[in-house]
Design a protein around this motif. Structure first.
Motif, PDB file in Angstrom:
ATOM      1  N   GLY A  46       0.790  -1.227   0.000  1.00  0.00           N
ATOM      2  CA  GLY A  46       0.000   0.000   0.000  1.00  0.00           C
ATOM      3  C   GLY A  46       0.821   1.275   0.000  1.00  0.00           C
ATOM      4  N   THR A  47       1.803   1.331   0.888  1.00  0.00           N
ATOM      5  CA  THR A  47       2.613   2.551   0.989  1.00  0.00           C
ATOM      6  C   THR A  47       3.398   2.805  -0.293  1.00  0.00           C
ATOM      7  OG1 THR A  47       2.839   2.291   3.389  1.00  0.00           O
ATOM      8  CG2 THR A  47       4.449   3.712   2.282  1.00  0.00           C
ATOM      9  N   ALA A  48       3.993   1.742  -0.840  1.00  0.00           N
ATOM     10  CA  ALA A  48       4.797   1.891  -2.057  1.00  0.00           C
ATOM     11  C   ALA A  48       3.946   2.348  -3.242  1.00  0.00           C
ATOM     12  CB  ALA A  48       5.489   0.577  -2.383  1.00  0.00           C
ATOM     13  N   LYS A 124     -13.667   4.440   2.049  1.00  0.00           N
ATOM     14  CA  LYS A 124     -13.317   5.662   2.781  1.00  0.00           C
ATOM     15  C   LYS A 124     -11.884   6.079   2.495  1.00  0.00           C
ATOM     16  CE  LYS A 124     -14.481   6.760   6.848  1.00  0.00           C
ATOM     17  NZ  LYS A 124     -14.625   6.788   8.313  1.00  0.00           N
ATOM     18  N   LEU A 125     -10.979   5.109   2.458  1.00  0.00           N
ATOM     19  CA  LEU A 125      -9.589   5.425   2.131  1.00  0.00           C
ATOM     20  C   LEU A 125      -9.495   5.929   0.703  1.00  0.00           C
ATOM     21  CD1 LEU A 125      -6.591   5.487   2.769  1.00  0.00           C
ATOM     22  CD2 LEU A 125      -6.458   3.060   2.144  1.00  0.00           C
ATOM     23  N   ALA A 189      -4.676  13.559   3.282  1.00  0.00           N
ATOM     24  CA  ALA A 189      -5.266  12.224   3.136  1.00  0.00           C
ATOM     25  C   ALA A 189      -5.286  11.483   4.464  1.00  0.00           C
ATOM     26  CB  ALA A 189      -4.484  11.422   2.104  1.00  0.00           C
ATOM     27  N   ALA A 190      -4.195  11.579   5.220  1.00  0.00           N
ATOM     28  CA  ALA A 190      -4.107  10.890   6.514  1.00  0.00           C
ATOM     29  C   ALA A 190      -5.093  11.468   7.523  1.00  0.00           C
ATOM     30  CB  ALA A 190      -2.683  10.984   7.058  1.00  0.00           C
ATOM     31  N   LYS A 191      -5.361  12.749   7.425  1.00  0.00           N
ATOM     32  CA  LYS A 191      -6.335  13.368   8.317  1.00  0.00           C
ATOM     33  C   LYS A 191      -7.755  12.913   7.971  1.00  0.00           C
ATOM     34  CE  LYS A 191      -7.968  16.243  11.405  1.00  0.00           C
ATOM     35  NZ  LYS A 191      -7.765  16.009  12.858  1.00  0.00           N
ATOM     36  N   THR A 196      -2.175   3.347   8.563  1.00  0.00           N
ATOM     37  CA  THR A 196      -0.741   3.085   8.685  1.00  0.00           C
ATOM     38  C   THR A 196      -0.043   3.131   7.329  1.00  0.00           C
ATOM     39  OG1 THR A 196      -1.169   0.699   8.540  1.00  0.00           O
ATOM     40  CG2 THR A 196      -1.048   1.670  10.743  1.00  0.00           C
ATOM     41  N   LEU A 197      -0.817   3.171   6.257  1.00  0.00           N
ATOM     42  CA  LEU A 197      -0.231   3.214   4.914  1.00  0.00           C
ATOM     43  C   LEU A 197       0.322   4.593   4.575  1.00  0.00           C
ATOM     44  CD1 LEU A 197      -2.918   1.188   2.919  1.00  0.00           C
ATOM     45  CD2 LEU A 197      -0.818   0.350   3.985  1.00  0.00           C
TER      46      LEU A 197
END
Length: 236
Positions: A46-48, A124-125, A189-191, A196-197
């Motif tokens: 996900g992070t990559a 949601k993400l 986006a994180a807010k 954790t991604l």
């Protein structure tokens, strides 16, 4: 203003440049789909895919292509002279082109990021990533549109900003992150959907305020710069 916007959209999507908007979003969706098809845990990819490809490459590069294209090509081929002879305020010309650039960038980037978020976590993400991409589209396109008026090599300078300032310094030198649009997008986006991604490096308030400043300052500079152009297409 609407006429300028229509001409800009037709010129942008009628050129081969428009074809350059498709490969990166398709690559983003394809990689996310492959990882999901092989049932890999999102923590492994996900992070990559989202940050490393989506926010660090797809969003800024698409914005660079569009932001420098809506006006830069007209400067190169002399079409700008024709536009400047019309009884239009320089502000209206810049705003029309800015709106077209934002819409094109937002649509092209928010959809694949939504799909990647959906495959990596939830709807949601996906919505959070898409909304962050829209916010980033405003800041990036304003910046690159300004560069197209300030220099004859806006793409080169834009790549320096993306690769060196954001890609290198933004990751290792904390003081540079306050001027990194990529970091604003990640924080927003994180807010909207904590995960954790995403690993935001600046506060969300800083991200919002600086994004607005980027849009306002770059747009004002672009308007003033266009006002300095003579009918010969050169600055006075």
């Amino acid at each position: 203003m609407s006429t300028v916007a229509m001409i800009t959209a037709r010129g942008l999507f009628g050129r081969r440049r428009a074809l350059m908007l498709l490969p990166l979003p398709l690559l983003l969706i394809g990689l996310a789909a492959i990882c999901r098809a092989y049932d890999l845990d999102p923590s492994q990819w996900g992070t990559a895919v989202i940050t490393g490809l989506g926010f660090a490459v797809v969003l800024p590069v698409i914005a660079l292509i569009v932001g420098t294209g809506v006006l830069g090509s007209e400067i190169d081929d002399g079409t700008l002279v024709h536009i400047l002879t019309k009884p239009l305020a320089r502000r209206d010309i810049i705003l029309a082109k800015f709106v077209v650039a934002v819409v094109a960038t937002a649509v092209t980037t928010s959809i694949p990021l939504f799909v990647a978020g959906l495959l990596a976590g939830s709807a949601k993400l996906g919505v959070a990533l898409a909304l962050a991409a829209v916010a980033g589209s405003f800041a990036y396109t304003a910046f690159f549109l300004m560069l197209s008026l300030l220099t004859r090599r806006p793409v080169l300078l834009g790549l320096v900003y993306i690769l060196i300032w954001e890609g290198l310094l933004g990751r290792w030198v904390s003081g540079t992150r306050v001027l990194s649009i990529e970091q604003y997008v990640i924080s927003i986006a994180a807010k909207l959907e904590p995960t954790t991604l995403l690993d935001p490096k600046v506060g969300v308030m800083t991200a919002v305020v600086m994004s607005v400043l980027f849009v306002v300052v770059c747009t004002v500079v672009a308007i003033n710069r266009l006002g300095s152009f003579s009918l010969a297409g050169e600055t006075s």
